[in-house]
Write an enzyme that holds these catalytic residues in place. Structure first.
Site, PDB file in Angstrom:
ATOM      1  N   ARG A  51       5.887  -7.431   9.763  1.00 26.01           N
ATOM      2  CA  ARG A  51       6.109  -8.718  10.322  1.00 26.01           C
ATOM      3  C   ARG A  51       7.479  -9.386   9.920  1.00 26.01           C
ATOM      4  NH1 ARG A  51       1.388 -11.654   7.142  1.00 26.01           N
ATOM      5  NH2 ARG A  51       2.518 -10.400   5.444  1.00 26.01           N
ATOM      6  N   LYS A 151      -6.882   5.059   1.708  1.00 24.12           N
ATOM      7  CA  LYS A 151      -7.734   4.436   0.777  1.00 24.12           C
ATOM      8  C   LYS A 151      -7.487   2.835   0.508  1.00 24.12           C
ATOM      9  CE  LYS A 151      -6.833   5.061  -3.851  1.00 24.12           C
ATOM     10  NZ  LYS A 151      -6.655   5.343  -5.231  1.00 24.12           N
ATOM     11  N   HIS A 181      -4.959  12.112  -0.854  1.00 21.72           N
ATOM     12  CA  HIS A 181      -3.597  12.819  -1.313  1.00 21.72           C
ATOM     13  C   HIS A 181      -3.685  14.039  -2.298  1.00 21.72           C
ATOM     14  CE1 HIS A 181      -3.019   9.637  -4.293  1.00 21.72           C
ATOM     15  NE2 HIS A 181      -2.357  10.682  -4.894  1.00 21.72           N
ATOM     16  N   LYS A 185      -2.579  18.671  -2.804  1.00 25.76           N
ATOM     17  CA  LYS A 185      -1.815  19.039  -3.872  1.00 25.76           C
ATOM     18  C   LYS A 185      -2.004  20.614  -4.015  1.00 25.76           C
ATOM     19  CE  LYS A 185      -1.985  15.012  -7.069  1.00 25.76           C
ATOM     20  NZ  LYS A 185      -0.598  14.767  -7.176  1.00 25.76           N
ATOM     21  N   GLU A 219      -4.360   8.099 -16.008  1.00 28.47           N
ATOM     22  CA  GLU A 219      -3.198   7.514 -15.947  1.00 28.47           C
ATOM     23  C   GLU A 219      -2.684   6.661 -17.102  1.00 28.47           C
ATOM     24  OE1 GLU A 219      -3.011   5.775 -11.391  1.00 28.47           O
ATOM     25  OE2 GLU A 219      -4.950   4.918 -12.516  1.00 28.47           O
ATOM     26  N   ASP A 238     -12.115   3.077  -6.947  1.00 29.62           N
ATOM     27  CA  ASP A 238     -10.662   3.253  -6.841  1.00 29.62           C
ATOM     28  C   ASP A 238     -10.412   4.942  -7.016  1.00 29.62           C
ATOM     29  OD1 ASP A 238      -7.820   2.509  -6.091  1.00 29.62           O
ATOM     30  OD2 ASP A 238      -7.412   2.981  -8.324  1.00 29.62           O
ATOM     31  N   HIS A 243     -11.096  10.556  -5.012  1.00 22.35           N
ATOM     32  CA  HIS A 243     -10.220  11.507  -5.548  1.00 22.35           C
ATOM     33  C   HIS A 243     -11.347  12.603  -6.315  1.00 22.35           C
ATOM     34  CE1 HIS A 243      -6.942   9.346  -4.086  1.00 22.35           C
ATOM     35  NE2 HIS A 243      -6.846   8.606  -5.261  1.00 22.35           N
ATOM     36  N   LYS A 342      -7.161   4.214 -16.732  1.00 23.19           N
ATOM     37  CA  LYS A 342      -5.670   3.553 -16.805  1.00 23.19           C
ATOM     38  C   LYS A 342      -5.449   3.452 -18.432  1.00 23.19           C
ATOM     39  CE  LYS A 342      -5.232   1.231 -12.534  1.00 23.19           C
ATOM     40  NZ  LYS A 342      -4.224   2.090 -12.224  1.00 23.19           N
TER      41      LYS A 342
HETATM   42  P1  NAP Z   1       2.299  -3.123   0.434  1.00 24.52           P
HETATM   43  O1  NAP Z   1       3.450  -2.711  -0.319  1.00 24.52           O
HETATM   44  O2  NAP Z   1       1.662  -4.552   0.244  1.00 24.52           O
HETATM   45  O3  NAP Z   1       2.728  -3.278   1.830  1.00 24.52           O
HETATM   46  C1  NAP Z   1       2.172  -3.689   2.995  1.00 24.52           C
HETATM   47  C2  NAP Z   1       2.777  -3.604   4.359  1.00 24.52           C
HETATM   48  O4  NAP Z   1       2.106  -3.935   5.422  1.00 24.52           O
HETATM   49  C3  NAP Z   1       4.170  -4.178   4.366  1.00 24.52           C
HETATM   50  O5  NAP Z   1       5.233  -3.428   4.939  1.00 24.52           O
HETATM   51  C4  NAP Z   1       3.860  -5.576   4.995  1.00 24.52           C
HETATM   52  O6  NAP Z   1       4.998  -5.976   5.531  1.00 24.52           O
HETATM   53  C5  NAP Z   1       2.775  -5.106   6.127  1.00 24.52           C
HETATM   54  N1  NAP Z   1       1.966  -6.191   6.630  1.00 24.52           N
HETATM   55  C6  NAP Z   1       1.241  -6.855   5.695  1.00 24.52           C
HETATM   56  N2  NAP Z   1       0.784  -7.772   6.860  1.00 24.52           N
HETATM   57  C7  NAP Z   1       0.888  -7.545   8.035  1.00 24.52           C
HETATM   58  C8  NAP Z   1       0.560  -7.986   9.156  1.00 24.52           C
HETATM   59  N3  NAP Z   1      -0.144  -8.966   9.396  1.00 24.52           N
HETATM   60  N4  NAP Z   1       1.020  -7.020  10.405  1.00 24.52           N
HETATM   61  C9  NAP Z   1       1.848  -6.125  10.171  1.00 24.52           C
HETATM   62  N5  NAP Z   1       2.210  -5.697   9.024  1.00 24.52           N
HETATM   63  C10 NAP Z   1       1.873  -6.268   7.749  1.00 24.52           C
HETATM   64  O7  NAP Z   1       1.143  -2.149   0.488  1.00 24.52           O
HETATM   65  P2  NAP Z   1       1.091  -0.595   0.088  1.00 24.52           P
HETATM   66  O8  NAP Z   1       1.016  -0.595  -1.611  1.00 24.52           O
HETATM   67  O9  NAP Z   1       2.365  -0.081   0.661  1.00 24.52           O
HETATM   68  O10 NAP Z   1      -0.115  -0.051   0.678  1.00 24.52           O
HETATM   69  C11 NAP Z   1      -0.449   0.298   1.916  1.00 24.52           C
HETATM   70  C12 NAP Z   1      -2.003   0.727   1.931  1.00 24.52           C
HETATM   71  O11 NAP Z   1      -1.937   2.094   1.432  1.00 24.52           O
HETATM   72  C13 NAP Z   1      -3.154   0.138   1.472  1.00 24.52           C
HETATM   73  O12 NAP Z   1      -4.260   0.229   2.298  1.00 24.52           O
HETATM   74  C14 NAP Z   1      -3.171   0.706   0.058  1.00 24.52           C
HETATM   75  O13 NAP Z   1      -4.579   0.546  -0.696  1.00 24.52           O
HETATM   76  C15 NAP Z   1      -2.985   2.317   0.465  1.00 24.52           C
HETATM   77  N6  NAP Z   1      -2.484   2.933  -0.851  1.00 24.52           N
HETATM   78  C16 NAP Z   1      -1.349   2.539  -1.424  1.00 24.52           C
HETATM   79  C17 NAP Z   1      -0.888   3.222  -2.560  1.00 24.52           C
HETATM   80  C18 NAP Z   1       0.359   3.153  -2.882  1.00 24.52           C
HETATM   81  O14 NAP Z   1       1.011   4.046  -3.899  1.00 24.52           O
HETATM   82  N7  NAP Z   1       1.045   2.050  -2.617  1.00 24.52           N
HETATM   83  C19 NAP Z   1      -1.915   4.387  -2.999  1.00 24.52           C
HETATM   84  C20 NAP Z   1      -2.884   4.640  -2.348  1.00 24.52           C
HETATM   85  C21 NAP Z   1      -3.075   4.159  -1.258  1.00 24.52           C
HETATM   86  P3  NAP Z   1       5.131  -7.616   5.977  1.00 24.52           P
HETATM   87  O15 NAP Z   1       4.597  -8.580   4.851  1.00 24.52           O
HETATM   88  O16 NAP Z   1       6.625  -7.942   6.290  1.00 24.52           O
HETATM   89  O17 NAP Z   1       4.489  -7.848   7.154  1.00 24.52           O
END
Ligand code: NAP
Length: 493
Positions: A51, A151, A181, A185, A219, A238, A243, A342
């Site tokens: 956004r 996920k 993921h 591996k 973890e 989770d 996994h 954890k």
């Molecule tokens: P995050 O850091 O909160 O990032 C969310 C992203 O979505 C940001 O770029 C945000 O940018 C964007 N966003 C939020 N609301 C939006 C909207 N209405 N329209 C368009 N874009 C929007 O989340 P994340 O950790 O990267 O995780 C992303 C996904 O991957 C989730 O489903 C999470 O469960 C999964 N996941 C993450 C990890 C990890 O290691 N981080 C691991 C496994 C799974 P803006 O706020 O600027 O819009």
């Protein structure tokens, strides 16, 4: 020696959530490494979407910063970073609003309708429905399009079905890549090679020769920035639902007829459907829930879960151990002990296949105990495979026995860079190869097994058992295996 890479065709990859943690920490560093390795053709494009309003140049600067940190020790990647950043563009869009979508669609279409298009939904799953609706409404699912979802796919069977329906209304099942993921591996794929490219193991891979299997995903971290999500999820949803059950499937599945996506996924599905349901009255015997209290991990004092969360009343589990059984001919009577948590003492993910004891020992007591063979597949931190064998303790002084590991970490021996799971999986998506991704029916079968456990825990309304941060979980987790006359594996060499 460098790994051989299969080149992919040019593609447009749109990362929804392109400014988020996953994109900056995993997806974009993975893409940079693939680019540096020569696997990504020069006319490919990567478009970040979120956004926040910013120019292409601002986005490149932001990604450049993140990648310089993520690839600090990789000289080749660092040298290729400026050229990689040239491939990046940015588009400000809100998944929940219509503004800007028409323009975004035109821009994508102008670049070619037959190109491979990957839509990576790296946002909260609550936006998947909005995103898929808009991708469909703007006719963006063309030719070679694929969508990747992360996920958590739901928090139970019913909510998973809602997400799957929404994504399924915009994309055919063959276009949907549900990423886990762990399946990317190296060691998990090595498990396929060990089992199905050797004659040695498969004849022994059954209840006649295997005593039990352990799968541990430990973890050291606590909540990090995920408190809100994690407290509504817990370790079972989770980690175990996806996994650990996927790893269990890779160990327990029958040999597929070919290494083809549906052949492999059919076999994994059969395993999930063969998992013996854990009944409400067995929940205390077969499962353990824990929550960490203050303690020390790697020598550093850490607060307890409730302090980290800033609430006193959470009953969310940060640790789970359970005993699963696969009810079929191959695995009858072989327990699969799963544990994850954890704030455990070390970050380690491993699968331990424990073989049965020899039927009769010819050695005198003075030779020492004869221990069962173990095949240990380590997924992290250092991926590798060890086969624990009994040998004669070298040297004079009578015959004494000793158990030693035969190290089969060939990648290290050959000096091959092991790609991160996301690197491999992203290239599989571009190629359209879903073998290492979960099919809808797998995800739903896993929830079907998990849901009654959640319901039984909920109906008991018990608080999770406390464990000290830096320990291996509540003592009940040790008792879970010791009751059966077994112990959790410890890598002593
Ligand atoms: P995050 O850091 O909160 O990032 C969310 C992203 O979505 C940001 O770029 C945000 O940018 C964007 N966003 C939020 N609301 C939006 C909207 N209405 N329209 C368009 N874009 C929007 O989340 P994340 O950790 O990267 O995780 C992303 C996904 O991957 C989730 O489903 C999470 O469960 C999964 N996941 C993450 C990890 C990890 O290691 N981080 C691991 C496994 C799974 P803006 O706020 O600027 O819009």
């Amino acid at each position: 020696m460098t790994a051989k890479t299969l080149p992919v065709d040019p593609f447009d990859l749109v990362i929804f959530g392109g400014t988020g943690d996953l994109a900056l920490r995993k997806l974009l560093p993975g893409l940079l490494r693939r680019y540096a390795d020569g696997q990504i053709p020069d006319d490919s494009r990567i478009i970040g979407v979120a956004r926040d309003k910013q120019s292409d140049a601002d986005y490149r600067a932001k990604v450049g910063d993140a990648l310089s940190r993520a690839c600090a020790s990789d000289e080749v990647a660092k040298a290729k970073l400026p050229a990689f950043l040239e491939k990046l563009g940015y588009h400000a869009l809100d998944a929940t609003k219509d503004e800007g979508w028409e323009e975004f669609a035109s821009e994508l279409k102008a670049h070619g309708e037959d190109r491979i298009r990957v839509f990576y939904l790296s946002t909260s799953p609550s936006l998947f429905v909005n995103l898929c609706d808009r991708l469909r409404a703007h006719g963006l699912n063309r030719g070679q399009s694929r969508v990747v979802i992360e996920k958590p796919i739901g928090h139970d069977l019913a909510s998973a079905a809602v997400i799957n329906d929404a994504v399924g209304s915009a994309f055919a099942e063959s276009q949907i890549f549900r990423i886990d993921h762990y399946l990317g591996k190296e060691t998990v794929q090595n498990l396929l090679a060990l089992r199905f490219a050797n004659i040695l193991f498969e004849p022994l891979w059954n209840a006649n020769h295997i005593d039990h299997v352990q799968i541990t995903v430990a973890e050291t971290v606590g909540l990090e920035k995920r408190a809100t999500y994690y407290d509504t999820s817990g370790a079972l949803r989770d980690m175990v639902q996806n996994h650990l059950l996927q790893l269990l499937c890779m160990v327990a599945m029958e040999p597929p007829a070919a290494l083809q996506a549906d052949a492999v996924r059919d076999e994994k599905l059969k395993v999930l459907r063969s998992l013996r349901p854990i009944e409400a009255e067995e929940i205390g015997q077969l499962t353990v829930r824990g929550q960490y209290r203050a303690g020390a991990v790697n020598g550093a004092a850490v607060p307890g879960y409730l302090d980290e969360l800033g609430r006193e009343d959470s009953r969310t589990e940060t640790f789970v151990a359970l005993k699963a059984e696969v009810d079929n001919w191959r695995w009858a009577g072989v327990p699969f002990y799963l544990r994850t948590g954890k704030r455990l003492p070390e970050r380690v993910s491993e699968i331990v296949i424990s073989f049965r004891q020899i039927p009769h020992s010819i050695f005198e007591n003075s030779a020492g105990p004869v221990m069962g063979n173990k095949l240990v597949l380590r997924l992290q931190p250092d991926e590798g495979v060890k086969l624990w064998m009994m040998i004669k303790d070298p040297g004079p002084g009578g015959l004494r026995l000793q158990q030693v590991p035969l190290d089969m970490s060939f990648a290290e021996a050959f000096g091959v860079h092991q790609p991160e799971a996301y690197e491999r999986l992203l290239m599989d998506v571009v190629r359209g190869n879903p073998t290492l991704f979960m099919r809808r029916d797998e995800v739903e079968a896993a929830w079907k097994w998990i849901d009654p456990i959640l319901a039984a825990w909920e109906s008991k309304r018990e608080s999770p058992k406390a464990y000290t941060a830096g320990s291996w979980g509540p003592s009940a987790a040790v008792a879970l295996v010791e009751r059966d006359g077994r112990t959790w594996h410890e890598d002593t060499v």
